[in-house]
Motif scaffolding. Structure first.
Motif, PDB file in Angstrom:
ATOM      1  N   GLY A 158       0.810  -1.213   0.000  1.00 21.61           N
ATOM      2  CA  GLY A 158       0.000   0.000   0.000  1.00 21.61           C
ATOM      3  C   GLY A 158       0.836   1.252   0.000  1.00 21.61           C
ATOM      4  N   LEU A 159       1.876   1.305   0.838  1.00 20.98           N
ATOM      5  CA  LEU A 159       2.726   2.490   0.891  1.00 20.98           C
ATOM      6  C   LEU A 159       3.484   2.695  -0.411  1.00 20.98           C
ATOM      7  N   ARG A 160       3.806   1.594  -1.092  1.00 24.10           N
ATOM      8  CA  ARG A 160       4.510   1.736  -2.372  1.00 24.10           C
ATOM      9  C   ARG A 160       3.581   2.235  -3.477  1.00 24.10           C
ATOM     10  N   LEU A 161       2.355   1.744  -3.484  1.00 25.86           N
ATOM     11  CA  LEU A 161       1.442   2.062  -4.582  1.00 25.86           C
ATOM     12  C   LEU A 161       0.647   3.340  -4.344  1.00 25.86           C
ATOM     13  N   VAL A 162       0.247   3.579  -3.089  1.00 25.40           N
ATOM     14  CA  VAL A 162      -0.544   4.777  -2.762  1.00 25.40           C
ATOM     15  C   VAL A 162       0.046   5.414  -1.503  1.00 25.40           C
ATOM     16  N   PRO A 163       1.177   6.097  -1.633  1.00 29.26           N
ATOM     17  CA  PRO A 163       1.869   6.629  -0.460  1.00 29.26           C
ATOM     18  C   PRO A 163       1.098   7.700   0.300  1.00 29.26           C
ATOM     19  N   ARG A 164       0.078   8.299  -0.318  1.00 35.70           N
ATOM     20  CA  ARG A 164      -0.677   9.337   0.391  1.00 35.70           C
ATOM     21  C   ARG A 164      -1.512   8.746   1.540  1.00 35.70           C
ATOM     22  N   ILE A 165      -1.749   7.427   1.514  1.00 33.65           N
ATOM     23  CA  ILE A 165      -2.470   6.762   2.607  1.00 33.65           C
ATOM     24  C   ILE A 165      -1.439   6.217   3.590  1.00 33.65           C
ATOM     25  N   ALA A 166      -1.566   6.596   4.863  1.00 35.44           N
ATOM     26  CA  ALA A 166      -0.555   6.261   5.868  1.00 35.44           C
ATOM     27  C   ALA A 166      -0.631   4.792   6.281  1.00 35.44           C
ATOM     28  N   ALA A 167       0.479   4.324   6.870  1.00 32.23           N
ATOM     29  CA  ALA A 167       0.571   2.921   7.289  1.00 32.23           C
ATOM     30  C   ALA A 167      -0.528   2.497   8.262  1.00 32.23           C
ATOM     31  N   PRO A 168      -0.902   3.322   9.277  1.00 33.84           N
ATOM     32  CA  PRO A 168      -1.968   2.871  10.189  1.00 33.84           C
ATOM     33  C   PRO A 168      -3.283   2.586   9.485  1.00 33.84           C
ATOM     34  N   GLU A 169      -3.591   3.359   8.413  1.00 30.71           N
ATOM     35  CA  GLU A 169      -4.822   3.097   7.674  1.00 30.71           C
ATOM     36  C   GLU A 169      -4.750   1.757   6.949  1.00 30.71           C
ATOM     37  N   TRP A 170      -3.626   1.510   6.281  1.00 33.72           N
ATOM     38  CA  TRP A 170      -3.466   0.231   5.580  1.00 33.72           C
ATOM     39  C   TRP A 170      -3.591  -0.933   6.553  1.00 33.72           C
ATOM     40  N   MET A 171      -2.982  -0.785   7.722  1.00 34.49           N
ATOM     41  CA  MET A 171      -3.032  -1.878   8.696  1.00 34.49           C
ATOM     42  C   MET A 171      -4.456  -2.066   9.223  1.00 34.49           C
ATOM     43  N   GLY A 172      -5.128  -0.964   9.554  1.00 37.04           N
ATOM     44  CA  GLY A 172      -6.498  -1.067  10.044  1.00 37.04           C
ATOM     45  C   GLY A 172      -7.425  -1.721   9.043  1.00 37.04           C
ATOM     46  N   TRP A 173      -7.245  -1.373   7.766  1.00 34.54           N
ATOM     47  CA  TRP A 173      -8.081  -1.985   6.732  1.00 34.54           C
ATOM     48  C   TRP A 173      -7.803  -3.477   6.616  1.00 34.54           C
TER      49      TRP A 173
END
Length: 415
Positions: free
Chosen positions: A135-150
């Motif tokens: 997620g951070l590589r493809l859409v860096p504008r979304i932070a790591a906590p959001e990716w993890m929560g999802w």
């Protein structure tokens, strides 16, 4: 902090849906690999060799070799198969990408070999790691906590086949900034959970629902059955919680994971011989088999299964196998409920079975919502909810502040 507007939430939707689908596919893929390997070892190979898969020596051999194989993965593969499940929370921090294959391999071997743990903890870590890194590589504008929560929401939704479990657990965890309205915080995670659930429903026919008699309707005495049985299984969970740390430290004293896991597998094999084939594996299919053929079991046999499954869960977690404690705990609760029905034939079966699963899940996870949800999935009758909710509150008074079904890390172990 500024509350995100509808357009900001809408922009998160595609990414959340992709995470949900991806997490479900990872769960399905690893589960399919484990099932294929399980069939090869326990069915195809035994048929080809003319071996009875229930032979005591075959059970001990397979579990011992499973321990050896997982031990080699933990000791030698980069990342050492991730965090130790015995000491980890249900949701752990993401791992480096290089550590993901080792944990995935340890999970598949564990599930296929008949170890009494479920996939929960490892699949949570695997999905969180992949979601955050990609997620951070493809859409860096979304932070790591959001990716993890999802990813957490998606995996919960996929494991239980409905986003409701994710909604309840996320609400209980009070995720995100409390100044932001709850449904703003839940919006993207629940889209991920819904996508994960829908994906599972499309490609998998697994269900946790048990074939038990329908509930005849509320009776005041049913409240006593719900509270009493939930307390009984909660106390079983509490007893186990006080045993897991000393057992974990005993295995840690063996120093090398390959030694600890091989010894653990050997012990699990003998426990499987004692308790029967029903006490092997994660427990979901097995609790359905016990339920479908309940007339074949005496109260003594059911009670033995309960004791053996608890012992197998403790040994598996303490020895270092990578897996979760929720699904085998649910098996214990359901079988304990059937044992109660065997003693008291007037007991309301749906109440007792649901309450049995509820009590031990609260003791094992300290999540009232998860326990209530699992009980409602196993015996899906809305009329049971008032009874189960009261039982949840009573059990919570007993378990709150007491030791969890999780080992305390050994000082200096880095766990």
């Amino acid at each position: 902090m500024t509350t995100p507007g509808p357009l900001a939430l809408l922009r998160q939707t595609p990414a959340a849906v992709v995470v949900g689908i991806g997490c479900a596919l990872t769960l399905v893929g690893l589960s399919a690999l484990a099932e294929a390997l399980q069939a090869l070892v326990w069915d195809d190979l035994t048929d080809a060799l003319g071996i009875d898969a229930d032979s005591w020596w075959w059970i001990v051999l397979v579990l011992t070799l499973t321990g050896l194989a997982v031990g080699l993965v933990v000791q030698l593969v980069p990342g050492h198969a991730g965090p130790e499940s015995a000491t980890a929370e249900l949701v752990s921090e993401p791992m480096p990408l290089s550590a993901v294959p080792g944990l995935a391999l340890a999970l598949v071997l564990m599930l296929a070999g008949g170890v009494s743990l479920g996939p929960e903890n490892p699949i949570m870590v695997i999905n969180a790691s992949l979601s955050v890194i990609l997620g951070l590589r493809l859409v860096p504008r979304i932070a790591a906590p959001e990716w993890m929560g999802w990813s957490v929401a998606a995996t919960i939704g996929a494991m239980f086949g409905t986003p409701v479990a994710a909604a309840l657990m996320l609400t209980e965890a009070q995720m995100g900034d409390p100044r932001i309205p709850l449904w703003h915080r839940l919006y993207a995670p629940l889209f991920a959970a819904a996508a994960g659930s829908a994906t599972m429903l499309l490609i998998s026919d697994s269900s946790m629902r048990l074939d038990v008699p329908g509930y005849a309707g509320f009776q005041v005495g049913d409240l006593g059955w719900a509270v009493g049985v939930a307390l009984l299984t909660a106390l079983l969970g509490l007893a186990a919680s006080y045993l897991i740390t000393p057992l974990y430290r005993a295995f840690q004293s063996l120093r090398y994971p390959v030694v600890a896991l091989t010894v653990g597998g050997f012990l699990l094999g003998w426990l499987g011989v004692l308790g029967g084939r029903e006490t092997l594996f994660k427990g979901l299919e097995e609790m359905s088999q016990v339920t479908d053929h309940i007339d074949d079991y005496s109260v003594a046999e059911l009670s033995l299964m309960v004791v053996v499954k608890i012992a197998a869960l403790l040994v598996a977690a303490a020895a270092g196998f990578r897996g979760g404690r929720i699904f085998p705990s649910v098996f214990v609760g359901v079988v304990a409920g059937w044992a109660v029905v065997g003693v008291f034939d007037s007991a309301p079966v749906p109440v007792v079975i649901a309450a049995g699963a509820l009590g031990i899940t609260i003791a094992a996870t300290r999540s009232g919502w998860l326990a209530l949800f699992l009980a409602a999935v196993i015996v899906p009758d809305i009329e049971l909810l008032p009874l189960l909710l009261v039982a949840t509150l009573v059990v919570w008074l007993v378990v709150a502040g007491r030791h969890e079904l999780r080992a305390d890390p050994v000082a200096g172990s880095g766990a």
